[in-house]
Design an enzyme around this catalytic site. Structure first.
Site, PDB file in Angstrom:
ATOM      1  N   GLU A 123       0.848  -1.175   0.000  1.00 54.27           N
ATOM      2  CA  GLU A 123       0.000   0.000   0.000  1.00 54.27           C
ATOM      3  C   GLU A 123       0.894   1.238   0.000  1.00 54.27           C
ATOM      4  O   GLU A 123       1.876   1.260   0.754  1.00 54.27           O
ATOM      5  CB  GLU A 123      -0.905   0.037   1.236  1.00 54.27           C
ATOM      6  CG  GLU A 123      -1.931   1.141   1.141  1.00 54.27           C
ATOM      7  CD  GLU A 123      -2.934   1.152   2.301  1.00 54.27           C
ATOM      8  OE1 GLU A 123      -2.771   0.355   3.243  1.00 54.27           O
ATOM      9  OE2 GLU A 123      -3.862   1.962   2.233  1.00 54.27           O
ATOM     10  N   ALA A 264       1.461  -0.187  10.796  1.00 55.75           N
ATOM     11  CA  ALA A 264       1.238  -1.582  10.452  1.00 55.75           C
ATOM     12  C   ALA A 264       0.419  -1.646   9.173  1.00 55.75           C
ATOM     13  O   ALA A 264      -0.070  -0.625   8.695  1.00 55.75           O
ATOM     14  CB  ALA A 264       0.493  -2.301  11.580  1.00 55.75           C
ATOM     15  N   MET A 265       0.260  -2.868   8.637  1.00 56.73           N
ATOM     16  CA  MET A 265      -0.403  -3.012   7.346  1.00 56.73           C
ATOM     17  C   MET A 265      -1.287  -4.246   7.333  1.00 56.73           C
ATOM     18  O   MET A 265      -0.867  -5.326   7.741  1.00 56.73           O
ATOM     19  CB  MET A 265       0.678  -3.089   6.258  1.00 56.73           C
ATOM     20  CG  MET A 265       0.124  -3.240   4.864  1.00 56.73           C
ATOM     21  SD  MET A 265      -0.891  -1.801   4.406  1.00 56.73           S
ATOM     22  CE  MET A 265      -2.085  -2.596   3.355  1.00 56.73           C
ATOM     23  N   ASN A 267      -2.485  -6.468   5.219  1.00 56.30           N
ATOM     24  CA  ASN A 267      -2.483  -7.477   4.155  1.00 56.30           C
ATOM     25  C   ASN A 267      -3.349  -8.671   4.552  1.00 56.30           C
ATOM     26  O   ASN A 267      -3.299  -9.142   5.681  1.00 56.30           O
ATOM     27  CB  ASN A 267      -1.058  -7.962   3.906  1.00 56.30           C
ATOM     28  CG  ASN A 267      -0.068  -6.826   3.881  1.00 56.30           C
ATOM     29  OD1 ASN A 267      -0.153  -5.962   3.017  1.00 56.30           O
ATOM     30  ND2 ASN A 267       0.829  -6.793   4.852  1.00 56.30           N
ATOM     31  N   GLU A 300      -5.723  -3.130  12.459  1.00 59.79           N
ATOM     32  CA  GLU A 300      -5.379  -3.950  11.277  1.00 59.79           C
ATOM     33  C   GLU A 300      -6.316  -5.141  11.159  1.00 59.79           C
ATOM     34  O   GLU A 300      -6.734  -5.502  10.062  1.00 59.79           O
ATOM     35  CB  GLU A 300      -3.914  -4.415  11.342  1.00 59.79           C
ATOM     36  CG  GLU A 300      -2.882  -3.297  11.537  1.00 59.79           C
ATOM     37  CD  GLU A 300      -3.033  -2.125  10.582  1.00 59.79           C
ATOM     38  OE1 GLU A 300      -3.502  -2.322   9.445  1.00 59.79           O
ATOM     39  OE2 GLU A 300      -2.690  -0.991  10.989  1.00 59.79           O
ATOM     40  N   HIS A 303      -9.619  -4.111   9.660  1.00 55.76           N
ATOM     41  CA  HIS A 303      -9.539  -3.887   8.211  1.00 55.76           C
ATOM     42  C   HIS A 303      -9.949  -5.137   7.428  1.00 55.76           C
ATOM     43  O   HIS A 303     -10.314  -5.033   6.263  1.00 55.76           O
ATOM     44  CB  HIS A 303      -8.105  -3.537   7.810  1.00 55.76           C
ATOM     45  CG  HIS A 303      -7.799  -2.068   7.777  1.00 55.76           C
ATOM     46  ND1 HIS A 303      -8.647  -1.138   7.210  1.00 55.76           N
ATOM     47  CD2 HIS A 303      -6.699  -1.375   8.182  1.00 55.76           C
ATOM     48  CE1 HIS A 303      -8.083   0.072   7.294  1.00 55.76           C
ATOM     49  NE2 HIS A 303      -6.909  -0.044   7.882  1.00 55.76           N
ATOM     50  N   GLU A 322     -10.120   3.813   6.083  1.00 51.01           N
ATOM     51  CA  GLU A 322      -9.333   4.285   7.226  1.00 51.01           C
ATOM     52  C   GLU A 322     -10.179   5.004   8.270  1.00 51.01           C
ATOM     53  O   GLU A 322     -10.037   4.757   9.468  1.00 51.01           O
ATOM     54  CB  GLU A 322      -8.175   5.169   6.764  1.00 51.01           C
ATOM     55  CG  GLU A 322      -7.132   4.440   5.911  1.00 51.01           C
ATOM     56  CD  GLU A 322      -6.541   3.196   6.572  1.00 51.01           C
ATOM     57  OE1 GLU A 322      -6.721   3.006   7.791  1.00 51.01           O
ATOM     58  OE2 GLU A 322      -5.904   2.398   5.855  1.00 51.01           O
TER      59      GLU A 322
HETATM   60  N1  TRP Z   1      -3.206   0.810   5.701  1.00 49.51           N
HETATM   61  C1  TRP Z   1      -2.250   1.027   6.741  1.00 49.51           C
HETATM   62  C2  TRP Z   1      -3.061   1.275   7.993  1.00 49.51           C
HETATM   63  O1  TRP Z   1      -3.667   2.259   8.175  1.00 49.51           O
HETATM   64  C3  TRP Z   1      -1.366   2.200   6.511  1.00 49.51           C
HETATM   65  C4  TRP Z   1      -0.054   1.916   5.902  1.00 49.51           C
HETATM   66  C5  TRP Z   1       0.832   0.989   6.282  1.00 49.51           C
HETATM   67  C6  TRP Z   1       0.563   2.626   4.848  1.00 49.51           C
HETATM   68  N2  TRP Z   1       1.952   1.082   5.522  1.00 49.51           N
HETATM   69  C7  TRP Z   1       1.830   2.069   4.646  1.00 49.51           C
HETATM   70  C8  TRP Z   1       0.182   3.689   4.072  1.00 49.51           C
HETATM   71  C9  TRP Z   1       2.685   2.561   3.686  1.00 49.51           C
HETATM   72  C10 TRP Z   1       1.046   4.167   3.106  1.00 49.51           C
HETATM   73  C11 TRP Z   1       2.297   3.608   2.911  1.00 49.51           C
HETATM   74  O2  TRP Z   1      -3.185   0.447   8.822  1.00 49.51           O
HETATM   75 ZN    ZN Z   2      -5.724   1.550   8.468  1.00 49.91          ZN
END
Ligand code: TRP
Ligand code: ZN
Length: 891
Positions: A123, A264-265, A267, A300, A303, A322
């Site tokens: 992302e 964090a992310m 996925n 996370e 999401h 978000e």
């Molecule tokens: N979607 C992630 C969150 O809000 C945000 C995020 C994680 C992100 N890594 C990133 C956004 C790198 C931009 C670039 O939990």
């Molecule tokens: Zn988020």
């Protein structure tokens, strides 16, 4: 206005993709210097659009071959796109082979190495740095992923979904094959190949289904995973209980990585986390860290439904996932906290964050609507406006339809859109349609101005009591300030939760003109015109209005209340948020008087007495007490002043008041220290966290007061705590008390602290951050920060470390940063340029520290402009940083 290099992407220009990608079969042969990626897609033309070339995104890739239906294809590469023409009519197979170089990827976007392992961050647009693809969220495909790599170096091979098979390969390699049954956009792809260990736990969902939860970390960190796992289990249970949303995968994994640009992310099935939001034990993490982990793990995980099952049509809709997910994680933390008082504490903390970061953003050069209209670099729009203000917009919807109504709206949203890529409009429509008789439904189009209009609305309230008719008339007005490209604002729909309190502190029963009888003591008035009048009848005596309870809308409120009214609310309001707010207002008045007049005016006994009453209160929560006793921050005061800001003077004013309060409440702070310490072993629950926060506040005041008077007993006690505290909250609290008093023992305490934690990266981050945010005194903090950039433990390459020193100085220590000799700005410009050369996302975040330069007093303002112009003059600047400095300089 023409901006830098990258073209502006506009929301209005959205077009559906010309092709769909149905399935992706990826094979990775992992090598830090040269990873081979084989990407086999099934592709189909979008029959709704006229025939056109297929343009796949790709960045920093070495393309080695392209095959269509098994035959070599003709193609061209232009503007970071692989272009194919004359493609077959129906579904066809497209194979792309390329290599990339993970070890040279210091941007931490795409496939990169960290601590000897491989990790991805896709992302928003990182997938195109892995292979050629339609890298946009409305193209959703089913992924199968095979990872191959050295079995010794990378014993763990992970990707999204379920593990299909794994086994040995020749030459010491092994492989794993994963399949994710849910179609997903490319930004949710992830892989991990590293030497990790995991804590795992099986859980049973309400429907009896079993799931495997795993938290992966480096070998030495297993003892810091308990809290993350606990938080994950709680998140799964909460989403099921509150919204009926169950975990949809057999396996759910969290992986911690120490080099990470954000928190964090999410996925699919494989969340990647900054170590800061996973690793915690009482010895290394503070209460604030524990709470942060709970909320980010929740965020996370949530999401998975709000973001992954239903995703965004395009990046302008980012707040769809978000804003909603922040709202959900805030609610989760509140529900976990328990009683009303602990919930209010969480709400106050969230609002404090909103005001400190989002309000200035809304008033500055980067002001943008919750659903932005244009961007150059999408990474720049992961902002407090999209996240935190977006969450407030969802919260207002929930307020307007009620808790049950909001749950119904969520259910309808999933019925309509599960598996789709949709817009903010779709979300609002679902919530409204599920509540046809609500105020939201009645004014949906107007309500949606919250998505389209930038800037923080101003609300003015004036009340008039008429004794003869026993009526109280409340006049509410709203207006918006101009922002770039939006000179005029139309009225918003603003829910104003309110009550009336009488002089003795009782809540008055509310009856509006035209109502047959009073009902309840709290209402939500809906302000939707520029000016509205509400007449309350049968009001026996002049009341004090308690407006915007719980901060029911993200606005700046001028309630015009005098000091007597504020003291009444502070002592008696049934709404804890407004009690806290009254104390903030009273503190602000006194701070502003010092900034504008004499620095050391005496503190009035009324204020001190009111604070003492809160501190000594028998039933109020310790966390709440601590918040009430904390003066508005220097940054918040600067925003209230708004122009010709002198950060040194604000600092001096706040310090003088802090010293006076420390003196005046000396005996009370001693009482806190002696009687309010939590008992029993360490637990990071809200109640004992609040006790520790209050006790640390007491210690800070006592050390400050003693240092002023040349007494060494309290500094000695703090030093002792740095040496032998039983947990990090107390240890860090004691060290920061010494640093904020400029006590002589601060230096030996710092050395001690470093020696104890030299092998704990996250604790070293704190060590740097505490020095960068220490109390400004004769320019010493800045000199120290500059020296620390040469410390052997310092590196700009690790985002956490870079932020712990630089961001802490630029954003959170205004008096140390804004120097009349401009040395702070020169340093800022140097660091932004230096970081921009290898990590534009990090650099553009640092760059934003200067957003509010126009509000500064001379000579700071001119010096700041010069420094920004110096950065903007660099021809090699990234699109990310260019966009920020261009906005900052635009008139
Ligand atoms: N979607 C992630 C969150 O809000 C945000 C995020 C994680 C992100 N890594 C990133 C956004 C790198 C931009 C670039 O939990
Ligand atoms: Zn988020």
């Amino acid at each position: 206005m023409r901006e830098g290099n990258a073209p502006l992407v506009r929301r209005e220009d959205y077009l559906a993709p010309a092709y769909w990608i149905k399935t992706v079969d990826l094979t990775f042969d992992l090598d830090p210097a040269k990873t081979l990626v084989i990407n086999k897609m099934t592709v189909e033309r979008n029959a709704d659009l006229p025939e056109q070339p297929l343009r796949l995104n790709g960045e920093k890739l070495n393309l080695t071959r392209v095959m269509v239906n098994g035959e070599p294809a003709t193609f061209r590469v232009e503007d970071d796109c692989l272009v194919l023409e004359n493609l077959p009519a129906g579904e066809f197979a497209l194979e792309v082979r390329n290599t990339c170089c993970p070890e040279k990827n210091l941007e931490l976007s795409g496939l990169y190495t960290s601590g000897g392992g491989f990790f991805t961050q896709c992302e928003a647009q990182g997938f195109r740095r892995i292979t050629y693809f339609l890298d946009r969220p409305d193209v959703m495909a089913v992924y199968t992923v095979t990872l191959k790599g050295n079995a010794k170096k990378y014993p763990v091979l992970l990707s999204n979904g379920n593990l299909l098979e794994q086994g040995e390969l020749p030459e010491g390699k092994h492989f794993a094959k994963w399949h994710d049954p849910f179609p997903k956009p490319s930004y949710l792809f992830a892989l991990v190949a590293a030497d990790l260990v995991c804590r795992e736990q099986k859980i049973k969902a309400r429907n009896g289904r079993e799931h495997l939860l795993q938290v992966y970390v480096r070998a030495g960190d297993l003892d810091k995973t308990e809290h993350a796992m606990r938080s994950l289990i709680a998140s799964v249970a909460w989403d099921e209980a509150r919204f009926g949303l169950a975990l949809d995968l057999e396996r759910f994994m969290i992986v911690a990585v120490s080099d990470f640009n954000m928190g964090a992310m999410e996925n699919k099935g494989l969340n990647l986390f900054n170590t800061k939001y996973v690793l915690a034990n009482p010895a290394t993490a503070t209460d604030v860290d524990f709470a942060g982990i709970e909320s980010v793990v929740g965020h996370e995980y949530f999401h998975n439904w709000t973001g992954n099952r239903i995703t965004c049509r395009d990046w302008f809709q980012l707040s769809l996932k978000e804003g909603l997910t922040v709202y959900r994680d805030q609610e989760f933390s509140m529900d976990m906290a328990g009683d009303a008082s602990a919930r209010a504490v969480k709400r106050i903390e969230d609002v404090r964050g909103l005001r400190q970061v989002q309000f200035p953003e809304d008033a500055g050069p980067m002001a943008h609507p919750v659903r932005p209209d244009a961007y150059q670099a999408i990474d720049n729009f992961y902002t407090a406006t999209v996240y935190e203000k977006g969450a407030e917009v969802v919260r207002m919807m929930a307020k307007l339809v009620g808790r049950e109504g909001f749950a119904r709206g969520m259910t309808l949203y999933f019925q309509r859109h599960d598996g789709q890529a949709v817009t903010c409009d779709d979300f609002a429509q679902a919530i409204a349609d599920a509540n046809p008789h609500s105020e939201l439904s009645a004014r949906l189009e107007q309500f949606k101005r919250w998505y389209s209009q930038a800037g923080t609305p101003r609300v003015t309230a004036r009340g008039h009591y008429d004794l003869a008719s026993q009526t109280y008339t409340l006049e509410l007005l709203q207006h918006g300030l101009p922002t770039a490209g939006q000179p005029n604002k139309a009225p918003w729909v603003i829910p104003v939760a309110m009550g009336l309190v009488d002089a003795a502190g009782h809540q008055i029963a509310l009856q509006l003109e035209g109502e047959a009888q009073p009902s309840g003591t709290e209402r939500v008035l809906v302000l939707h015109e520029a000016q509205q009048r509400f007449v309350f009848v049968n009001v026996p005596a002049a009341p004090v209005p308690s407006l915007l309870r719980g901060f029911s809308a993200p606005v700046v409120l001028d309630d015009g209340l005098d000091e007597a009214a504020l003291f009444t609310l502070l002592a008696h309001d049934s709404d804890p948020f407004n009690r806290w707010e009254a104390a903030q207002q009273l503190g602000l008045h006194r701070l502003l008087a010092r900034v504008r007049g004499e620095l050391d005016q005496p503190l009035d006994e009324a204020f001190v007495g009111a604070l003492r009453a809160v501190l000594r209160h028998a039933t109020l929560d310790p966390a709440f007490k601590e918040l009430v006793l904390t003066l508005p921050s220097e940054g918040y005061v600067a925003e209230q002043i708004g122009h010709d800001v002198d950060p040194q003077r604000i600092h001096a004013a706040r310090e003088s008041m802090r010293r006076q309060l420390a003196r005046a409440l000396h005996d009370d702070w001693v009482w806190v220290w002696e009687t309010q310490q939590p008992s029993g072993g360490y637990r990071p629950d809200p109640y004992s966290s609040g006790q520790r926060a209050l006790v640390n506040h007491a210690l800070s005041a006592l050390v400050l007061d003693a240092t002023v008077r040349g007494d060494t007993v309290w500094p000695g006690r703090a030093y002792q705590r740095v040496k032998d505290a039983g947990n990090m909250t107390d240890r860090a609290g004691a060290l920061s008390a010494l640093l904020h008093a400029n006590a002589e023992l601060a230096q030996p305490a710092l050395e001690r602290f470093h020696a104890l934690f030299k092998d704990e990266p996250l604790v070293l981050d704190k060590w740097f951050a505490m020095q960068a945010t220490a109390c400004e005194h004769n320019g010493r903090v800045f000199e120290r920060v500059k020296a620390l950039t040469q410390h052997p433990d310092f590196t700009l390459r690790n985002p956490n470390r870079a932020r712990s020193l630089l961001m802490m100085l630029f954003m959170w220590n205004p008096a140390a940063f804004h120097r009349t000799d401009a040395a702070g700005y020169v340093f800022w410009a140097d660091k932004v340029v230096e970081v921009d050369a290898f990590n534009p996302q990090l650099a553009s975040r640092l760059a934003r520290a200067m957003d509010r330069w126009r509000t500064l007093a001379e000579p700071l303002r001119s010096a700041a402009r010069e420094a920004i112009a110096r950065v903007a003059a660099r021809p090699e600047l990234s699109d990310d940083t260019r966009e920020i400095v261009t906005h900052a300089l635009a008139d």
